[in-house]
Design a protein around this motif. Structure first.
Motif, PDB file in Angstrom:
ATOM      1  N   GLU A 198       0.738  -1.108  -0.048  1.00 52.03           N
ATOM      2  CA  GLU A 198      -0.063  -0.094  -0.098  1.00 52.03           C
ATOM      3  C   GLU A 198       0.786   1.386   0.138  1.00 52.03           C
ATOM      4  N   ALA A 199       0.615   2.113  -0.755  1.00 51.88           N
ATOM      5  CA  ALA A 199       1.534   3.416  -1.099  1.00 51.88           C
ATOM      6  C   ALA A 199       0.552   4.676  -1.167  1.00 51.88           C
ATOM      7  N   ALA A 200       1.211   5.845  -0.810  1.00 58.31           N
ATOM      8  CA  ALA A 200       0.535   7.000  -1.133  1.00 58.31           C
ATOM      9  C   ALA A 200       1.537   8.097  -0.978  1.00 58.31           C
ATOM     10  N   ALA A 201       0.964   9.108  -1.760  1.00 56.68           N
ATOM     11  CA  ALA A 201       2.020  10.304  -2.005  1.00 56.68           C
ATOM     12  C   ALA A 201       1.299  11.585  -1.707  1.00 56.68           C
ATOM     13  N   LEU A 202       2.086  12.618  -1.347  1.00 55.75           N
ATOM     14  CA  LEU A 202       1.701  13.931  -0.910  1.00 55.75           C
ATOM     15  C   LEU A 202       2.784  14.923  -1.569  1.00 55.75           C
ATOM     16  N   ALA A 203       2.102  15.951  -2.085  1.00 58.00           N
ATOM     17  CA  ALA A 203       3.156  17.097  -2.469  1.00 58.00           C
ATOM     18  C   ALA A 203       2.550  18.419  -2.126  1.00 58.00           C
ATOM     19  N   ARG A 204       3.607  19.283  -2.265  1.00 55.62           N
ATOM     20  CA  ARG A 204       3.556  20.715  -1.595  1.00 55.62           C
ATOM     21  C   ARG A 204       2.842  21.445  -3.008  1.00 55.62           C
ATOM     22  N   GLY A 205       1.476  21.845  -2.658  1.00 55.40           N
ATOM     23  CA  GLY A 205       0.872  22.447  -3.669  1.00 55.40           C
ATOM     24  C   GLY A 205       0.474  21.542  -4.973  1.00 55.40           C
ATOM     25  N   ASP A 206       0.060  22.110  -5.923  1.00 51.15           N
ATOM     26  CA  ASP A 206      -0.371  21.281  -6.944  1.00 51.15           C
ATOM     27  C   ASP A 206       0.769  20.719  -7.677  1.00 51.15           C
ATOM     28  N   ASP A 207       0.590  19.533  -7.861  1.00 48.24           N
ATOM     29  CA  ASP A 207       1.936  18.823  -8.595  1.00 48.24           C
ATOM     30  C   ASP A 207       1.528  17.650  -9.409  1.00 48.24           C
ATOM     31  N   PRO A 208       1.374  18.001 -10.898  1.00 48.93           N
ATOM     32  CA  PRO A 208       1.082  17.216 -11.620  1.00 48.93           C
ATOM     33  C   PRO A 208       2.144  15.864 -11.846  1.00 48.93           C
ATOM     34  N   GLY A 209       3.227  15.910 -11.418  1.00 49.65           N
ATOM     35  CA  GLY A 209       4.119  14.819 -11.564  1.00 49.65           C
ATOM     36  C   GLY A 209       4.219  13.823 -10.408  1.00 49.65           C
ATOM     37  N   LEU A 210       3.063  14.083  -9.556  1.00 51.50           N
ATOM     38  CA  LEU A 210       2.654  13.286  -8.288  1.00 51.50           C
ATOM     39  C   LEU A 210       2.439  11.738  -8.556  1.00 51.50           C
ATOM     40  N   GLU A 211       1.334  11.880  -9.154  1.00 53.22           N
ATOM     41  CA  GLU A 211       0.865  10.490  -9.590  1.00 53.22           C
ATOM     42  C   GLU A 211       1.845   9.569 -10.470  1.00 53.22           C
ATOM     43  N   PRO A 212       2.447  10.149 -11.586  1.00 51.85           N
ATOM     44  CA  PRO A 212       3.630   9.489 -12.253  1.00 51.85           C
ATOM     45  C   PRO A 212       4.638   9.078 -11.249  1.00 51.85           C
ATOM     46  N   GLU A 213       4.826   9.839 -10.289  1.00 51.25           N
ATOM     47  CA  GLU A 213       5.849   9.316  -9.316  1.00 51.25           C
ATOM     48  C   GLU A 213       5.450   8.209  -8.607  1.00 51.25           C
ATOM     49  N   LEU A 214       4.448   8.057  -8.165  1.00 51.32           N
ATOM     50  CA  LEU A 214       3.632   6.729  -7.342  1.00 51.32           C
ATOM     51  C   LEU A 214       3.513   5.663  -8.333  1.00 51.32           C
ATOM     52  N   GLU A 215       3.302   5.897  -9.373  1.00 51.95           N
ATOM     53  CA  GLU A 215       3.395   4.883 -10.578  1.00 51.95           C
ATOM     54  C   GLU A 215       4.496   4.069 -10.650  1.00 51.95           C
ATOM     55  N   ARG A 216       5.473   5.240 -10.792  1.00 53.98           N
ATOM     56  CA  ARG A 216       6.871   4.546 -11.123  1.00 53.98           C
ATOM     57  C   ARG A 216       7.517   3.600  -9.947  1.00 53.98           C
ATOM     58  N   VAL A 217       6.722   3.670  -8.586  1.00 55.82           N
ATOM     59  CA  VAL A 217       7.406   3.032  -7.551  1.00 55.82           C
ATOM     60  C   VAL A 217       6.340   1.510  -7.532  1.00 55.82           C
ATOM     61  N   MET A 218       5.114   1.794  -8.098  1.00 60.54           N
ATOM     62  CA  MET A 218       4.185   0.738  -8.246  1.00 60.54           C
ATOM     63  C   MET A 218       4.586  -0.203  -9.140  1.00 60.54           C
ATOM     64  N   THR A 219       5.303   0.580 -10.407  1.00 58.22           N
ATOM     65  CA  THR A 219       5.405  -0.596 -11.604  1.00 58.22           C
ATOM     66  C   THR A 219       6.793  -1.379 -11.156  1.00 58.22           C
ATOM     67  N   ALA A 220       7.851  -0.640 -10.290  1.00 58.76           N
ATOM     68  CA  ALA A 220       8.797  -1.615  -9.855  1.00 58.76           C
ATOM     69  C   ALA A 220       8.403  -2.662  -8.914  1.00 58.76           C
TER      70      ALA A 220
END
Length: 529
Positions: free
Chosen positions: A495-517
């Motif tokens: 189970e994973a989650a991510a949080l960004a400071r403000g609006d960050d369109p790259g946050l979901e791809p960042e989490l997806e990169r981890v889940m792909t691994a």
């Protein structure tokens, strides 16, 4: 609407100093002073003071400044005596030296320092501290993912750490994996504000330690870096004019290139710079390409012609013999100049000449005019005056202006006499006043010398400010957590989650990169949600 788990610090709380509190009633003098200090060192007050400083500098662009142009201030007094008196009281003729401008400057300096130091301490503590703990309920974060795999917990852990790489600071605890990145964002913010302090220091040092001067140098002659050789000189507050770094600049030759329709193509001043120990070097000054001499930049600010004129008085004595700079007034280098001839022989009146140099003269029914800036057919046209030039009054005079109020024009019949003279000619003056000869036509260069030891600090501070601002705007600030457990069937649940400071369109791809691994650890058995 974003969710904030209980007990979890936000990005602002983790990296920034706490906001200044409101001042409660009955706190006493010490409490009020502490409250005032926190207000002064808040970021919003610093920004307010920065805008106020920019507004305070505006009058310096609209009103003449005494340190730079005292003659313009005197002219303003003559044209607007009432307004000038009030402007003087308000310090608007010397904006950058006014007490109110210095007060804003110092308050901004103190505000920035007081604002940056706490933020720097907080940022250093954040850099040394471990990433934040793993929240208990990751499923309530907007950016969230789960995965079930047949890979072991150790394999999943290795896959997650490989995916995070060196871009994240990673801490592994019994609750899971906690990772953070983007400390460069706050580092850039601090660098930006420290650079603003550097800019303020450089500007202040420049006002105190710099100097600027202008001088006109004729071909074959030299200019020394001494106060007496400057035509105008503006020193900084702490500049001692007796301790200027000595050197001389000799103008060997000034060349110019023009198109057939009088458009300038190039100007070049070949000079020799000589130091007190006799060491000499040759160099070339071009427009926007200065040379450096003893730490000062020497610019080519202008150029023109300086006809060498020789005047003999009625007794035949040489009363004047030197090049006279004529200042260009149009694209064809129609140049205006003044010649002031003192009385040499007893009993003779002083002479004054004012007129024009025409580099490529044409005489027709419209009169004399120049048709090209190059000296193809030079001609000097002068009006002659006699009387008192005021040279013995001890009052400084502008060498480019002739005060004819106390002088009488020399007449030729019923009209004022005009002298037309070409190179190599000698012309007799009316009424037996003597002769004037046009010996040669050297050129002159108007040099602008600027010494400012703060320029390097100013440039470095400005570049660092741009780099820091870019980092604070574009470096992503992200946190990511991963929990690894097991289900009833013994499979590994991630189970994973991510949080960004403000609006960050790259946050979901960042989490997806981890889940792909994580999926790659056991690709044959997976279930995502």
């Amino acid at each position: 609407m974003s969710y904030r788990p209980e007990g979890l610090r936000t990005m602002d709380e983790a990296d920034d100093a706490p906001p200044p509190p409101a001042a409660p009633a009955g706190i006493g003098l010490r409490g009020w002073l502490r409250w005032a200090w926190r207000q002064l060192t808040s970021m919003r007050v610093a920004l307010l003071l920065l805008m106020l400083l920019a507004l305070a500098a505006l009058p310096g662009a609209f009103f003449p400044q005494r340190p730079q142009d005292p003659a313009a201030v005197a002219a303003y007094y003559a044209d607007n005596p009432g307004a000038a008196e009030w402007l003087e009281r308000l310090g608007l003729f010397d904006v950058y030296g006014a007490p109110w401008f210095a007060a804003i400057y110092l308050l901004l300096f103190v505000s920035l320092i007081g604002c940056i130091l706490p933020r720097t301490r907080a940022h250093v503590r954040a850099l040394r501290a471990a990433p934040s703990r793993v929240p208990r309920r990751l499923g309530r974060f907007p950016v969230h993912a789960t995965h079930t795999t047949s890979a072991s917990a150790a394999e999943v852990t290795r896959a997650v750490r490989r995916a995070l790489g060196r871009r994240f600071r990673v801490a592994q605890t019994p609750e899971g994996i906690s990772a953070e990145r983007g400390y460069l964002r706050e580092t850039g913010n601090i660098v930006f504000h420290l650079s603003l302090v550097g800019v303020l220091l450089a500007l202040g040092a420049g006002q105190m330690l710099s100097y600027r001067g202008q001088a006109v140098v004729v071909e074959g002659r030299s200019f020394a870096n001494a106060l007496v050789d400057y035509d105008s000189f503006t020193p900084g507050t702490l500049v001692d004019t007796d301790d200027l770094e000595p050197f001389t600049v000799t103008l060997d030759e000034l060349t110019s290139e023009f198109t057939w329709d009088a458009q300038a193509r190039d100007f070049a001043a070949d000079v020799t710079v000589t130091r007190p120990d006799g060491e000499a070097r040759t160099d070339t000054i071009r427009v926007n390409y200065p040379i450096n001499a003893a730490g000062a930049n020497v610019y080519l600010a202008g150029n023109g012609f300086a006809p060498h004129l020789t005047v003999r008085d009625a007794a035949g004595e040489v009363a004047f013999s030197q090049p006279v700079p004529f200042l260009p007034e149009d694209d064809f280098y129609t140049s205006r100049g003044v010649v002031k001839v003192p009385d040499v022989s007893p009993g003779l009146e002083q002479l004054g000449f004012t007129g024009y140099l025409l580099p490529s003269a044409v005489l027709d029914e419209e009169g004399a005019r120049s048709v090209h800036p190059q000296p193809n057919a030079p001609l000097v046209v002068l009006d002659v005056y006699t009387g008192d030039l005021g040279l013995d009054d001890g009052v400084p005079q502008n060498v480019y202006e002739l005060d004819t109020e106390g002088m009488t024009p020399v007449m030729a019949g019923e009209e004022a006499a005009k002298i037309l003279i070409e190179p190599g000619q000698e012309v007799e003056l009316p009424d037996g006043l003597g002769t004037i000869a046009f010996d040669s036509l050297p050129r002159f260069a108007a040099l602008d010398l600027r010494y400012d030891p703060s320029l390097t600090v100013l440039l470095v501070s400005a570049l660092l400010a741009m780099a820091g601002l870019s980092a604070s705007l574009f470096a992503p600030r992200r946190r990511l957590w991963v929990k690894i457990g097991q289900d009833e069937d013994g499979r590994t649940v991630v189970e994973a989650a991510a949080l960004a400071r403000g609006d960050d369109p790259g946050l979901e791809p960042e989490l997806e990169r981890v889940m792909t691994a994580v999926r790659a650890a056991a690709p044959t058995s997976q279930e995502d949600t």
